[in-house]
Design an enzyme around this catalytic site. Structure first.
Site: not given
Ligand code: C5P
Length: 233
Positions: A32, A59, A61, A64, A120, A212
């Site tokens: 991603k 990603d 999003k 417009d 979220t 992460r």
């Molecule tokens: O590092 P981590 O596992 O938290 O990464 C989750 C990924 O998913 C990040 O790129 C974050 O921006 C994305 N994301 C999220 N929650 C959402 C939409 C996207 O954590 N509702």
């Protein structure tokens, strides 16, 4: 629908991203790419990672007017992305225009188009007070997911805790892409409502987005394999 683990490459630049991807020799993870990397490095970052054999979820999003989103999606389709997204709040017309543009640009490659329901980071209280949406968060997510389905898109991004609501509203074949994946022995970071890969698998979600827990691991390949083993079986 195939299931897969999508690795969120939230790195600050091209060099850090490539250093991470260079560690993979046998596997080619689905990655991603988000706004930070795309706006910093430009579309070449997508071309380069594609050329290395990875699938890409871009990603960005989009949100417009339909005509603008249609044209922008045509360009993203030409880049050869495998999955990209829009905000469902842009309306059904906007989502239809986006899908048309993506199809035209990707010329039959069938890239997947996914919608964001409510971020979220938006609480129910703020959604009601600032956006004047008087429904509950669950009702709003289900309603936006139904709009997404009506527009012909493939699915939505949602919390793994909402996957069942979405599947209930739109059917089992409607795709969910779920971030917020953690192990009990790992760091939560800024995520609060989380689920393990094995639990996420039980919800029927097709794609988990994991950042992460893989990118910050001491052995990133081993961490990726652990997640794949638990989610894909
Ligand atoms: O590092 P981590 O596992 O938290 O990464 C989750 C990924 O998913 C990040 O790129 C974050 O921006 C994305 N994301 C999220 N929650 C959402 C939409 C996207 O954590 N509702």
């Amino acid at each position: 629908m195939n299931r897969d683990v999508i690795v969120a490459c939230d790195f600050k630049d091209r060099a850090a991203t490539m250093a991470f991807l260079d560690k993979f020799h046998e596997e080619k993870p689905f990655v991603k790419i988000g706004m930070e990397l795309f706006y910093g490095e430009g579309p070449d970052i997508v071309r380069e990672i594609k050329a290395r054999g990875h699938k890409i979820f871009l990603d960005l999003k989009l949100h417009d007017i339909p005509n603008t989103v249609n044209k922008a999606m045509k360009n993203l389709g030409r880049l050869g992305v495998d999955m990209t997204n829009v905000h469902a709040a842009g309306t059904i017309d906007m989502m239809r225009a986006a899908l048309e543009g993506l199809r035209e640009g990707s010329a039959g490659q069938e890239a997947m188009l996914i919608a964001v329901t409510q971020l979220t980071s938006t609480s129910q209280e703020r959604m009601q007070r600032e956006l004047l949406i008087n429904a509950t968060m669950e009702e709003t997510v289900a309603h936006y997911a139904r709009n997404t389905k009506e527009a012909g898109l493939h699915g939505v991004v949602c919390s793994p805790l909402e996957a069942a609501i979405v599947k209930g509203a739109c059917g089992r074949d409607f795709v969910t892409v779920t971030p917020g994946i953690r192990y009990p022995d790992g760091q939560l970071g800024d995520q609060s409502r989380v689920m393990t890969p094995a639990k996420a698998r039980e919800t029927g979600t097709e794609f988990i987005v994991v950042g992460r827990p893989i990118t910050q691991a001491e052995d990133v390949v081993a961490a990726y394999r652990r997640v794949c083993g638990d989610f894909l079986g």
